[in-house]
Design an enzyme around this catalytic site. Structure first.
Site, PDB file in Angstrom:
ATOM      1  N   GLY A 157       0.813  -1.212   0.000  1.00 45.97           N
ATOM      2  CA  GLY A 157       0.000   0.000   0.000  1.00 45.97           C
ATOM      3  C   GLY A 157       0.842   1.256   0.000  1.00 45.97           C
ATOM      4  O   GLY A 157       0.500   2.254  -0.648  1.00 45.97           O
ATOM      5  N   ASP A 167      10.118  -5.635  -5.961  1.00 41.93           N
ATOM      6  CA  ASP A 167       9.873  -6.078  -4.597  1.00 41.93           C
ATOM      7  C   ASP A 167      10.820  -7.225  -4.284  1.00 41.93           C
ATOM      8  O   ASP A 167      11.530  -7.724  -5.159  1.00 41.93           O
ATOM      9  CB  ASP A 167       8.408  -6.501  -4.430  1.00 41.93           C
ATOM     10  CG  ASP A 167       7.897  -6.244  -3.020  1.00 41.93           C
ATOM     11  OD1 ASP A 167       8.719  -6.047  -2.106  1.00 41.93           O
ATOM     12  OD2 ASP A 167       6.671  -6.239  -2.834  1.00 41.93           O
ATOM     13  N   HIS A 223       8.910  25.550  12.228  1.00 43.67           N
ATOM     14  CA  HIS A 223      10.178  26.261  12.034  1.00 43.67           C
ATOM     15  C   HIS A 223      11.319  25.646  12.842  1.00 43.67           C
ATOM     16  O   HIS A 223      11.161  25.248  13.977  1.00 43.67           O
ATOM     17  CB  HIS A 223      10.024  27.745  12.394  1.00 43.67           C
ATOM     18  CG  HIS A 223       9.630  27.970  13.823  1.00 43.67           C
ATOM     19  ND1 HIS A 223      10.551  28.101  14.838  1.00 43.67           N
ATOM     20  CD2 HIS A 223       8.408  28.066  14.395  1.00 43.67           C
ATOM     21  CE1 HIS A 223       9.923  28.284  15.976  1.00 43.67           C
ATOM     22  NE2 HIS A 223       8.613  28.263  15.740  1.00 43.67           N
TER      23      HIS A 223
END
Length: 195
Positions: free
Chosen positions: A14, A35, A125
């Site tokens: 997925g 894979d 930040h």
């Protein structure tokens, strides 16, 4: 923006499918999935298309990153066009970083190689997200947070300002980190406590 028309995506689960969506959003025309299988080799004769590692597990992603790098493939970043990235933020180039839709990376934040910033996560930040860490869907790091290497921040977790999380740590889904954690561990709950 795509550098080649085709891209290899290592990992066909997925997570690989969402990486394909981001790759196509960037302009890649074709995604070639690879894979695990016994004896898999990266031959030098393979066309040198761009490469991305679509593995959610931090440790496995790191090992595959090293293997692919050693074989001369260019490991690119996948950054969805909807992500909001400050011009002063530092996202390492060609470093296997995944930035999913609606991610926010604010001023002077630094994103190191192999990091996953999942959908709608917020990096405020001056944060630093260490190598091969994974910030899950909706997780948030307030200003000046330091996340170590190989960390996992669960879905909708939160790290309060000016805090740090040690390398190889896990912050559970929905947890809120309210104090520095300088030794690796698993932290859950609100406030987050060591398991």
């Amino acid at each position: 923006m795509a550098r080649t028309e085709k891209i290899y995506i290592y990992g066909a689960s997925g997570h690989g499918l969402v990486c394909e969506d981001v790759a196509k959003n960037m302009g890649y025309k074709e995604c070639i999935f690879l894979d695990d299988f016994k004896g898999m080799k990266f031959e030098s004769t393979l066309p040198k298309y761009d490469f991305f590692i679509a593995i959610g597990n931090n440790e496995i992603r790191k090992k595959i990153y090293q293997k692919i790098s050693e074989n001369g493939f260019k490991i690119v970043n996948l950054i969805h066009k909807s992500a909001l990235i400050s011009p002063s933020a530092i996202v390492e180039e060609n470093a296997g970083i995944l930035i999913m839709p609606y991610v926010v990376i604010n001023a002077k934040a630094k994103i190191e190689k192999g990091v996953i910033l999942n959908t709608s996560s917020v990096i405020e930040h001056e944060c630093v997200i260490g190598e091969f860490s994974h910030v899950s869907v909706g997780a948030k790091c307030a200003g000046n947070v330091k996340i170590g290497k190989n960390c996992f921040l669960g879905i909708n977790s939160c790290v309060l300002p000016n805090l740090s999380l040690a390398d190889d740590s896990i912050l559970g889904g929905g947890a809120t980190l309210v104090k520095n954690q300088d030794e690796k561990g698993v932290f859950v709950g609100v406030p987050a406590k060591r398991m």
